[in-house]
Design an enzyme around this catalytic site. Sequence first.
Site, PDB file in Angstrom:
ATOM      1  N   HIS A 127       1.242  -0.931   0.033  1.00  0.00           N
ATOM      2  CA  HIS A 127       0.146  -0.138   0.203  1.00  0.00           C
ATOM      3  C   HIS A 127       1.033   0.994   0.127  1.00  0.00           C
ATOM      4  O   HIS A 127       0.164   2.361   0.035  1.00  0.00           O
ATOM      5  CB  HIS A 127      -0.726   0.138   1.185  1.00  0.00           C
ATOM      6  N   ASP A 163      -3.400 -10.721  -1.785  1.00  0.00           N
ATOM      7  CA  ASP A 163      -3.720 -10.412  -0.735  1.00  0.00           C
ATOM      8  C   ASP A 163      -6.212  -9.700  -0.565  1.00  0.00           C
ATOM      9  O   ASP A 163      -6.446  -9.597  -2.442  1.00  0.00           O
ATOM     10  CB  ASP A 163      -3.100  -9.010  -0.535  1.00  0.00           C
ATOM     11  N   ASP A 249      -4.778 -12.439   4.414  1.00  0.00           N
ATOM     12  CA  ASP A 249      -6.561 -12.173   4.913  1.00  0.00           C
ATOM     13  C   ASP A 249      -7.377 -12.100   3.850  1.00  0.00           C
ATOM     14  O   ASP A 249      -8.427 -12.185   4.051  1.00  0.00           O
ATOM     15  CB  ASP A 249      -6.237 -10.450   4.809  1.00  0.00           C
TER      16      ASP A 249
END
Length: 386
Positions: A127, A163, A249
């Site tokens: 990110h 992800d 996740d």
Amino acid sequence: MFWDDRLVSYDFGPGHPMNPVRVELTMALARELGVLDRPGVRVSGFAPADDKLLRLVHEEAYIAAVKHAGATGLPEPRHGLGTDDNPVFLGMHDASALVTGASVAAAEAVWTGRAEHAANISGGLHHALSGAASGFCVYNDPAIAIAWLLENGAERVAYVDIDVHHGDGVQAAFYDDPRVLTISLHETPRTLFPGTGFPTETGADGTAVNVSLPPGTNDASWLRAFDAVVPQLLRRFRPQVLVTQQGADSHALDPLAHLILSVDGQRTAYAALHRLAHETAGGRWVLTGGGGYELVQVVPRAWTHLLAEASGDPVPPGTETPEGWREFVRQRTGEIAPRRMTDGTDVVEVHRWGNGYDPANPVDQAILATRREVFPEHGLDPMTDE
């Protein structure tokens, strides 16, 4: 495998979801199961990234801000440092540069032929933007590793991000660079941070690819989406290196997101990426960790499967976790560790896209939206695999 015990210093403090114990428990489980002692597996040291490497992606003023915040403990609000997501911690620059150094070392090992596959499970901080921290990420190690490959002669690099959150920082770094194909499969930005990753974000010549999946997507549907997009594009792009980010996740137990994959579905995805590295990139595979906030039940098992897959000798899903590891988990976290390397989920045969599109299925709708946006740019038919 690039590892240094100091990697656990990437630590935003008590109560933060990005607890480095998840990496510590992964390494302990991989060691106990013998994954790191297998023939052909080396655990190597590395140097932290210097400013020259960091500047391949990040602005000089941002690097200076990270250093200042990490030395003083003071926030740098203009650069996203000192927020709830990205609290300042002492030594922040050194810890973040160490994570980046491991990913660049992995890229160098693969590019120079010293290793066929190379891993940094502490990495995958996808990110971070050129001038700001974001989403628990200070320096964008996968983007810097890709930039290093380009600086050192690579002409085509593919990045696949599984992800649950969109790989926005890596996409942004190469959005206008047709030498880099970025593919991200993630929960729809309508319901999850960072609010980007719509199929219409297509970059240069269709080289930004986003599969935006609805909440509740399970193993079979997620694997259908992967199978309907990733292999076809990698085969057309023919990368010289495949870089992947394996955030854990997407699991049903993850507290921050809404997909419902199992560890069994995740390890199936790792095997698919491994096959594609050999099929499309000459076996050159750089792999990182990423997100994953169920610290005991999910991340250690998922990433141990990842490392075992990369070693060429997957751990059978029914394997019991070692008693010594379960005791270490109890002492380290106070939690009861999982007893097996499986969630007991049967990962069914993937219902491939070529077998038919269901217009009422929201996952199929998401798949088709992506294929319509980018497949024509690569000479592919959105409705078939031709």
